[in-house]
Motif scaffolding. Structure first.
Motif, PDB file in Angstrom:
ATOM      1  N   GLU A  95      -8.507 -73.071   8.693  1.00  0.00           N
ATOM      2  CA  GLU A  95      -7.165 -73.654   8.650  1.00  0.00           C
ATOM      3  C   GLU A  95      -6.319 -72.996   7.561  1.00  0.00           C
ATOM      4  O   GLU A  95      -5.122 -72.729   7.761  1.00  0.00           O
ATOM      5  CB  GLU A  95      -7.251 -75.157   8.419  1.00  0.00           C
ATOM      6  CG  GLU A  95      -5.909 -75.854   8.516  1.00  0.00           C
ATOM      7  CD  GLU A  95      -6.028 -77.363   8.552  1.00  0.00           C
ATOM      8  OE1 GLU A  95      -5.044 -78.011   8.966  1.00  0.00           O
ATOM      9  OE2 GLU A  95      -7.089 -77.895   8.175  1.00  0.00           O
ATOM     10  N   ARG A  96      -6.950 -72.707   6.429  1.00  0.00           N
ATOM     11  CA  ARG A  96      -6.216 -72.050   5.340  1.00  0.00           C
ATOM     12  C   ARG A  96      -5.791 -70.638   5.704  1.00  0.00           C
ATOM     13  O   ARG A  96      -4.790 -70.123   5.189  1.00  0.00           O
ATOM     14  CB  ARG A  96      -7.070 -72.030   4.068  1.00  0.00           C
ATOM     15  CG  ARG A  96      -7.206 -73.381   3.393  1.00  0.00           C
ATOM     16  CD  ARG A  96      -7.869 -73.255   2.041  1.00  0.00           C
ATOM     17  NE  ARG A  96      -9.299 -73.004   2.147  1.00  0.00           N
ATOM     18  CZ  ARG A  96     -10.227 -73.958   2.174  1.00  0.00           C
ATOM     19  NH1 ARG A  96      -9.874 -75.246   2.114  1.00  0.00           N
ATOM     20  NH2 ARG A  96     -11.506 -73.649   2.267  1.00  0.00           N
ATOM     21  N   LYS A  97      -6.535 -69.991   6.588  1.00  0.00           N
ATOM     22  CA  LYS A  97      -6.269 -68.587   6.918  1.00  0.00           C
ATOM     23  C   LYS A  97      -5.316 -68.413   8.109  1.00  0.00           C
ATOM     24  O   LYS A  97      -4.927 -67.294   8.424  1.00  0.00           O
ATOM     25  CB  LYS A  97      -7.590 -67.860   7.202  1.00  0.00           C
ATOM     26  CG  LYS A  97      -8.572 -67.853   6.026  1.00  0.00           C
ATOM     27  CD  LYS A  97      -8.049 -67.073   4.843  1.00  0.00           C
ATOM     28  CE  LYS A  97      -8.923 -67.176   3.613  1.00  0.00           C
ATOM     29  NZ  LYS A  97     -10.242 -66.586   3.723  1.00  0.00           N
ATOM     30  N   LEU A  98      -4.959 -69.507   8.778  1.00  0.00           N
ATOM     31  CA  LEU A  98      -4.053 -69.404   9.924  1.00  0.00           C
ATOM     32  C   LEU A  98      -2.636 -69.098   9.461  1.00  0.00           C
ATOM     33  O   LEU A  98      -2.161 -69.637   8.461  1.00  0.00           O
ATOM     34  CB  LEU A  98      -4.063 -70.703  10.734  1.00  0.00           C
ATOM     35  CG  LEU A  98      -5.376 -71.082  11.418  1.00  0.00           C
ATOM     36  CD1 LEU A  98      -5.231 -72.441  12.099  1.00  0.00           C
ATOM     37  CD2 LEU A  98      -5.816 -70.026  12.421  1.00  0.00           C
ATOM     38  N   THR A  99      -1.958 -68.224  10.208  1.00  0.00           N
ATOM     39  CA  THR A  99      -0.554 -67.886   9.941  1.00  0.00           C
ATOM     40  C   THR A  99       0.193 -67.875  11.277  1.00  0.00           C
ATOM     41  O   THR A  99      -0.430 -67.981  12.348  1.00  0.00           O
ATOM     42  CB  THR A  99      -0.426 -66.491   9.290  1.00  0.00           C
ATOM     43  OG1 THR A  99      -0.616 -65.482  10.302  1.00  0.00           O
ATOM     44  CG2 THR A  99      -1.432 -66.298   8.164  1.00  0.00           C
ATOM     45  N   PRO A 100       1.502 -67.724  11.252  1.00  0.00           N
ATOM     46  CA  PRO A 100       2.240 -67.616  12.528  1.00  0.00           C
ATOM     47  C   PRO A 100       1.793 -66.432  13.379  1.00  0.00           C
ATOM     48  O   PRO A 100       2.079 -66.397  14.592  1.00  0.00           O
ATOM     49  CB  PRO A 100       3.696 -67.468  12.072  1.00  0.00           C
ATOM     50  CG  PRO A 100       3.745 -68.143  10.739  1.00  0.00           C
ATOM     51  CD  PRO A 100       2.427 -67.834  10.102  1.00  0.00           C
ATOM     52  N   ARG A 101       1.121 -65.455  12.793  1.00  0.00           N
ATOM     53  CA  ARG A 101       0.659 -64.282  13.560  1.00  0.00           C
ATOM     54  C   ARG A 101      -0.739 -64.473  14.153  1.00  0.00           C
ATOM     55  O   ARG A 101      -1.208 -63.602  14.887  1.00  0.00           O
ATOM     56  CB  ARG A 101       0.675 -63.046  12.659  1.00  0.00           C
ATOM     57  CG  ARG A 101       2.063 -62.608  12.215  1.00  0.00           C
ATOM     58  CD  ARG A 101       2.030 -61.324  11.407  1.00  0.00           C
ATOM     59  NE  ARG A 101       1.263 -61.503  10.171  1.00  0.00           N
ATOM     60  CZ  ARG A 101       1.743 -62.029   9.061  1.00  0.00           C
ATOM     61  NH1 ARG A 101       3.000 -62.448   9.011  1.00  0.00           N
ATOM     62  NH2 ARG A 101       0.991 -62.149   7.981  1.00  0.00           N
ATOM     63  N   THR A 102      -1.404 -65.586  13.829  1.00  0.00           N
ATOM     64  CA  THR A 102      -2.766 -65.804  14.334  1.00  0.00           C
ATOM     65  C   THR A 102      -2.737 -66.042  15.837  1.00  0.00           C
ATOM     66  O   THR A 102      -2.032 -66.935  16.321  1.00  0.00           O
ATOM     67  CB  THR A 102      -3.420 -67.014  13.645  1.00  0.00           C
ATOM     68  OG1 THR A 102      -3.367 -66.842  12.229  1.00  0.00           O
ATOM     69  CG2 THR A 102      -4.875 -67.139  14.092  1.00  0.00           C
ATOM     70  N   LYS A 103      -3.512 -65.246  16.555  1.00  0.00           N
ATOM     71  CA  LYS A 103      -3.564 -65.395  18.019  1.00  0.00           C
ATOM     72  C   LYS A 103      -4.887 -65.999  18.484  1.00  0.00           C
ATOM     73  O   LYS A 103      -4.949 -66.593  19.554  1.00  0.00           O
ATOM     74  CB  LYS A 103      -3.344 -64.037  18.684  1.00  0.00           C
ATOM     75  CG  LYS A 103      -3.047 -64.142  20.177  1.00  0.00           C
ATOM     76  CD  LYS A 103      -2.389 -62.892  20.707  1.00  0.00           C
ATOM     77  CE  LYS A 103      -1.968 -63.044  22.153  1.00  0.00           C
ATOM     78  NZ  LYS A 103      -1.258 -61.850  22.659  1.00  0.00           N
ATOM     79  N   ALA A 104      -5.954 -65.833  17.689  1.00  0.00           N
ATOM     80  CA  ALA A 104      -7.257 -66.338  18.116  1.00  0.00           C
ATOM     81  C   ALA A 104      -8.159 -66.550  16.913  1.00  0.00           C
ATOM     82  O   ALA A 104      -7.942 -65.985  15.839  1.00  0.00           O
ATOM     83  CB  ALA A 104      -7.917 -65.365  19.098  1.00  0.00           C
ATOM     84  N   VAL A 105      -9.185 -67.366  17.135  1.00  0.00           N
ATOM     85  CA  VAL A 105     -10.285 -67.558  16.194  1.00  0.00           C
ATOM     86  C   VAL A 105     -11.569 -67.223  16.937  1.00  0.00           C
ATOM     87  O   VAL A 105     -11.771 -67.667  18.076  1.00  0.00           O
ATOM     88  CB  VAL A 105     -10.346 -69.017  15.690  1.00  0.00           C
ATOM     89  CG1 VAL A 105     -11.599 -69.261  14.861  1.00  0.00           C
ATOM     90  CG2 VAL A 105      -9.093 -69.355  14.886  1.00  0.00           C
TER      91      VAL A 105
END
Length: 374
Positions: A112-122
């Motif tokens: 959750e801390r590493k998510l940004t608006p550019r995150t497309k997948a985990v």
């Protein structure tokens, strides 16, 4: 030397391969379809698409997800490099998240801390053969509009609350059939999915981006084909799939043996307080690709590793955190401190021999040697 992992081949496996060698199809033939269907059924998935390696499966998964330049994909630091490499192949940026120090599985809070608006997948990794906390990860990904995928290359045969891999939340799940994994095809991999269109796109990508394969064209008497995108030759052969099908019949026995060894190790480790097995998540049925212990603070892991190797025990270390490899340091400017739990774990972990061919006597020898080395 007792290896940390190895294949188990019997006469039925050899006969299965020989039968294909005498057939009309060595690749893109009926054994591929049969293997895909059998693995998908075992894993509780609607579709399985076999590829030439687990890495090819990860690459295909990222391609079908539309990963490209400017996109970020969150991956765990504690994994084999292929998980992150598959993102780089497409110009995406792997973002490394830390792990739970008890299990070394991806930590949803750090994701959750590493998510940004550019995150497309985990991409979650079922480290050592244990499913991640997919309920927490799926809830987070739904909330943020991010796709969730699984690198389950360690985990064929694992379950969570009785549900097999193909029934868990990830939209796509990658498997590996490397010789040290649960079943071997020499090299090989697969993507599991519940979506028919996704399966079709995966098959097209593994075949140069062409919309039909040779057997389909022969069946219809056609010669014409269309290359509709830039794909790769990631096909797997009928020879490999025949071996995989034969191995799959023995997978329940392989899993039972690995679990028996894990129970023996866990019992023996109670008498070795300076070596502790990783924790198991509630409701998780571990597949035990790896058996990893953490050594107590102050223990010289390198000295223990060397002593065990000298005694013929093929211990290993899984893994160097990916962000600390020279390529990732140089390309992305990563370094120590990015994922402190993974980095601390790396300094203390040791992988003990774990495979279905390990005898009771060999397992006892491993524990005796470990106690002596410590």
């Amino acid at each position: 030397m007792i290896p940390y992992g190895r294949q188990s081949i019997d006469e039925d496996d050899i006969r299965a391969v020989a039968e294909v060698l005498r057939s009309d199809w060595l690749t893109t033939g009926p054994a591929v379809d049969a293997f895909e269907a059998a693995v998908a059924a075992f894993a509780g998935a609607a579709h399985g698409v076999a590829l030439s390696s687990g890495t090819a499966a990860l690459h295909a998964m990222m391609h079908v997800a539309g990963i490209g330049p400017g996109d970020e994909v969150v991956v765990p630091a504690m994994t084999f490099a292929a998980t992150a490499n598959a993102v780089c192949y497409l110009g995406g940026t792997p973002v490394f998240a830390d792990v739970d120090p008890r299990t070394l599985l991806l930590d949803p809070a750090d994701v959750e801390r590493k998510l940004t608006p550019r995150t497309k997948a985990v991409v979650a990794v079922d480290y050592a053969g244990q499913p991640c906390d997919y309920e927490a990860l799926a809830a987070l990904c739904r909330q943020r509009g991010v796709a969730l995928f699984a690198d389950a290359c360690h985990a064929l045969g694992a379950t969570q609350d009785g549900r097999p891999l193909g029934a868990l939340p990830p939209a796509m799940t990658a498997l590996s059939f490397h010789p040290v994994k649960h079943i071997a095809t020499g090299e090989g991999g697969m993507v599991l999915t519940s979506d028919e269109q996704t399966a079709r796109l995966l098959r097209r990508f593994r075949n140069h981006g062409i919309d039909t394969d040779a057997r389909q064209r022969e069946a219809t008497g056609a010669w014409h084909y269309n290359m509709v995108e830039l794909g790769f030759n990631y096909r797997i052969s009928d020879i490999q799939c025949a071996l995989g099908l034969s191995q799959l019949r023995r997978l329940p026995d392989f899993l039972a043996r690995r679990r028996a060894i894990a129970r023996f190790y866990a019992q023996a480790l109670r008498g070795i307080p300076v070596a502790e097995p990783l924790a198991q998540r509630p409701g998780a049925e571990h597949a035990w690709h790896l058996y990893v212990v953490r050594l107590a603070e102050g223990i010289d892991r390198r000295a223990v590793f060397t002593a065990l190797r000298e005694q013929g025990i093929g211990v290993n270390v899984h893994y160097i955190p990916v962000h600390l490899h020279p390529y990732y340091r140089e390309r992305f400017g990563h370094g120590p401190g990015l994922c402190p739990e993974a980095e601390a774990a790396y300094e203390s972990i040791l992988t003990l021999p774990m495979h279905q061919g390990l005898t009771d006597e060999q397992a006892a020898r491993v524990m005796e040697a470990l106690a002596h080395a410590l």
